[in-house]
Each structure stands twice: as C-alpha cells, then as structure tokens.
Design a protein around this motif. Structure first.
Motif, PDB file in Angstrom:
ATOM      1  N   PRO A 139       0.830  -1.211   0.000  1.00 29.35           N
ATOM      2  CA  PRO A 139       0.000   0.000   0.000  1.00 29.35           C
ATOM      3  C   PRO A 139       0.862   1.258   0.000  1.00 29.35           C
ATOM      4  O   PRO A 139       1.810   1.384   0.784  1.00 29.35           O
ATOM      5  CB  PRO A 139      -0.781  -0.112   1.313  1.00 29.35           C
ATOM      6  N   GLY A 142      -2.760   4.904  -0.002  1.00 34.82           N
ATOM      7  CA  GLY A 142      -4.104   4.403  -0.258  1.00 34.82           C
ATOM      8  C   GLY A 142      -4.263   3.615  -1.537  1.00 34.82           C
ATOM      9  O   GLY A 142      -5.377   3.232  -1.890  1.00 34.82           O
ATOM     10  N   GLU A 143      -3.168   3.359  -2.236  1.00 30.53           N
ATOM     11  CA  GLU A 143      -3.212   2.583  -3.470  1.00 30.53           C
ATOM     12  C   GLU A 143      -2.283   1.377  -3.367  1.00 30.53           C
ATOM     13  O   GLU A 143      -1.331   1.378  -2.589  1.00 30.53           O
ATOM     14  CB  GLU A 143      -2.786   3.450  -4.673  1.00 30.53           C
ATOM     15  N   TRP A 144      -2.565   0.344  -4.151  1.00 31.71           N
ATOM     16  CA  TRP A 144      -1.693  -0.824  -4.230  1.00 31.71           C
ATOM     17  C   TRP A 144      -0.670  -0.545  -5.323  1.00 31.71           C
ATOM     18  O   TRP A 144      -1.015  -0.401  -6.491  1.00 31.71           O
ATOM     19  CB  TRP A 144      -2.520  -2.061  -4.547  1.00 31.71           C
ATOM     20  N   PHE A 193      -4.766  -1.958   4.996  1.00 28.72           N
ATOM     21  CA  PHE A 193      -5.263  -1.772   3.630  1.00 28.72           C
ATOM     22  C   PHE A 193      -6.017  -3.009   3.163  1.00 28.72           C
ATOM     23  O   PHE A 193      -7.076  -2.906   2.526  1.00 28.72           O
ATOM     24  CB  PHE A 193      -4.085  -1.482   2.697  1.00 28.72           C
ATOM     25  N   THR A 196      -9.305  -3.704   5.654  1.00 28.50           N
ATOM     26  CA  THR A 196     -10.420  -2.771   5.480  1.00 28.50           C
ATOM     27  C   THR A 196     -11.043  -2.870   4.092  1.00 28.50           C
ATOM     28  O   THR A 196     -12.206  -2.502   3.904  1.00 28.50           O
ATOM     29  CB  THR A 196      -9.972  -1.324   5.739  1.00 28.50           C
ATOM     30  N   SER A 197     -10.271  -3.372   3.130  1.00 29.91           N
ATOM     31  CA  SER A 197     -10.799  -3.516   1.771  1.00 29.91           C
ATOM     32  C   SER A 197     -11.586  -4.799   1.595  1.00 29.91           C
ATOM     33  O   SER A 197     -12.249  -4.986   0.564  1.00 29.91           O
ATOM     34  CB  SER A 197      -9.653  -3.478   0.755  1.00 29.91           C
ATOM     35  N   PHE A 199     -10.452  -7.843   1.185  1.00 27.21           N
ATOM     36  CA  PHE A 199      -9.879  -8.792   0.222  1.00 27.21           C
ATOM     37  C   PHE A 199      -9.805 -10.190   0.826  1.00 27.21           C
ATOM     38  O   PHE A 199      -9.460 -10.359   1.992  1.00 27.21           O
ATOM     39  CB  PHE A 199      -8.482  -8.336  -0.198  1.00 27.21           C
ATOM     40  N   TRP A 203      -7.449 -13.129  -3.375  1.00 27.75           N
ATOM     41  CA  TRP A 203      -6.813 -11.851  -3.719  1.00 27.75           C
ATOM     42  C   TRP A 203      -5.395 -11.799  -3.153  1.00 27.75           C
ATOM     43  O   TRP A 203      -4.460 -11.367  -3.841  1.00 27.75           O
ATOM     44  CB  TRP A 203      -7.630 -10.680  -3.167  1.00 27.75           C
TER      45      TRP A 203
END
Length: 342
Positions: A139, A142-144, A193, A196-197, A199, A203
């Motif tokens: 992360p 806020g992005e992978w 990350f 909370t997403s 996955f 994934w």
C-alpha cells in the motif's frame, strides 16, 4: 488410487538393463533437507560399508521434476522436500509411471531470517514489516503500488535506517514456497489496507506472492552456504533459509527474532516461533528390492537413531516428531504404504 502401475518384474527388468544399471543410491531435492539426508547417507555408509548414496541439492521443485520423471536406474530413488508434494507433481509422477511413492514427514524446521554476529542491531520483526520490506507491491498513499521502501526505517520509523537487503531462495525452492505462504501471505493479510478492503485469500494469493526485483531482495540460488558467506561479508544483510543452516553456523550468524521469538529447536517444537514448517522425504517404492542397498538405506533413514529427539538428525537441527507420530511414520514407510492425495 493410482491408475498406472508397473509390475515388480517389469520394473526389475527395466532397472537391471545394462545401460541403466548403477550400484549407488541416488537422491535429489530440497537444500533444506539436504544436510539431513547427507547425514543419513554418511552414517549408512559407515555402518554398512556400502557405497555412499549420491545426494544432490537441486531444490524441492527441481527434485520433484526429476524424481517424477520415470522409473528406472536413470531416475532418483528419493527426493527431499521442504513442502508437501503438489497435485501437479503427483500428476506428473502418475503420467510417467511413478505410481507407488511413500511420503515421510521426517520432522519440522523453522524458516529462519539470519544476520551476521558482527551486527550490533538486535532485530525483532513482525510479519507485516517483513512483507512491507520484501514484497513487490505494497500500500502506498491508499493505493496498491510498487514497493518504494529502501530502508527498514521506511517500513517502520522505529526500525534502523539501514538499507533493506535480504538474500533468499529462488522460485524453484520449497523454502521460497513456504516463505511466501507463511510470511508474505500472512503479513499481507494483517495490513490495514487489506483488512479494510475486505480482500479474500484468493486476492492475497494473486497480489501478495511476488518478491520485489528492484534490489532489496536478491535470489541467491539453491546453495544456502553462499548466503552464509554473503552475510559474513555484510553485517547489515539478512539471509532466508531453513533452521539447519542457522543452527550449523551459530558461530558466525544469529537469528532475527520474529514477533519477539527467536528460532530454536525449542520454539519450533512448541510452535511459539511463528514460521515453522514440516519437512518431507519421498521414496520411490518401485526401486525397493531392485536398487542395491536401498531397503537398508530406508531402514536407516527411518531408524530411531536418526529420527528420535536425541537422534543424530536432531543434532543437525531437525525438530523431531512426537514418539507416537514417529512410530506411525516408521510403520507406514517401512511397509511401503503409498501416498494418496485427498
């Protein structure tokens, strides 16, 4: 049940072919299992006067490929593995007529991260920190994204501002497979990350399995002794290998604590060390009674002298099975009971 079988008579004719005949036992497989099998080979030769078995460190994946290549003196009799045989490898064995294989879980090993004793840093890392240091993607805002971390302080400000450098096994290694499953996947699952997403494990398997290739993680091949040499040359570098190599080099290396626990025979046995795994040897039953001395070698490998908690393999760093589990293992392997996949 396995569908393709060779009669012992046909197998004997194949093995006895002058072009394929050999007198010595041939063994391949995991670099982690290698020192244990080598110890059995040396003890066997000393006790019996038979030719010492040839033991090659090919890696788990490479060992499975050649072991499952076929029946006959051109193919190995045993292979060591630092993970269980995969369904695809089982299918390859069946396809090539290797249809009677005994699986032996010989004991347990801790996946160790080690550093030179010359290092002044007392390391204690979490699975999340290891993942954030060594994964290809993490992360970022806020992005992978591709892993930007260059020092351990980038991972966690409480860690030293030392460049990340870890030598580890290649993709063909069972140690690599186990490290990805037990460390990378588990560390990834714990990231906020990911949690909370929402996955799921699929994934995680797809996105958290790749080691970074931009320098901080270096594939060091199947020769764990080479990693030991590199750690001795750089006090800040870390190495990833089985516990036996740390155990055999405690004069120059020390283990990195994982979540407050150091790797040792005691912590691996009581499961307090977070990253332990079973070790395996696979025996080709069609070669029993045909390859000279193979039956006697299997008996030595399965002996109490080798496998007990105070046996000579434990002296090399193998964490022994319980008495009950060892007895069941010995009965099954000595009776040549073939493995099945559930």
């Amino acid at each position: 049940m396995l569908t393709r079988t060779l009669s012992m008579a046909a197998t004997g004719l194949l093995l006895a072919s002058p072009a394929l005949a050999r007198d010595e036992i041939r063994i391949v497989g995991s670099s982690t299992v290698f020192p244990y099998t080598q110890a059995v080979a040396e003890n066997f030769a000393n006790l019996t006067g038979a030719p010492s078995p040839i033991v090659e460190s090919t890696g788990t994946g490479g060992g499975m490929k050649v072991f499952c290549g076929g029946i006959g003196a051109a193919f190995p009799d045993l292979t060591g593995a630092s993970r269980a045989m995969k369904p695809s490898e089982y299918a390859l064995c069946e396809e090539n007529g290797v249809t009677e294989v005994s699986e032996a879980l010989i004991g347990y090993d801790g996946l160790s991260i080690a550093i030179s004793r010359d290092s002044d840093t007392e390391w204690d890392l979490s699975l999340e920190e290891i993942y954030l240091a060594l994964a290809a993607q993490v992360p970022v805002d806020g992005e992978w994204a591709d892993n930007p971390h260059q020092t351990w302080a980038d991972v966690n400000p409480d860690l030293p501002a030392i460049d990340i450098l870890a030598y580890g096994p290649p993709p063909t290694s069972g140690t690599r497979d186990a490290f990805v499953e037990l460390v990378m996947h588990e560390g990834c699952k714990r990231l906020d990350f990911v949690k909370t997403s929402g996955f799921d494990s699929d994934w995680v398997g797809e996105n958290c399995s790749r080691m970074r290739q931009d320098g901080p993680f270096v594939e060091a091949g199947e020769n764990d002794n080479l990693i030991v040499q590199r750690l001795n040359a750089d006090e800040n570098a870390m190495g990833i290998f089985g516990f036996s190599f740390l155990y055999e080099n405690l004069d120059v290396l020390k283990g990195v604590q994982i979540e407050g626990v150091s790797p040792s025979t005691e912590t691996i046995a009581d499961k307090s060390y977070p990253i332990s795994r079973p070790l395996f040897v696979y025996f080709k039953n069609a070669h029993r009674g045909v390859i000279p001395n193979l039956d006697a070698f299997i008996e030595e490998y399965m002996s109490d002298d080798a496998l007990e908690a105070d046996g000579y393999l434990a002296e090399r760093g193998l964490v022994a099975l319980s008495d009950e589990a060892r007895g069941a293992l010995q009965d099954r392997v000595l009776a040549a009971v073939p493995m099945t996949l559930n």
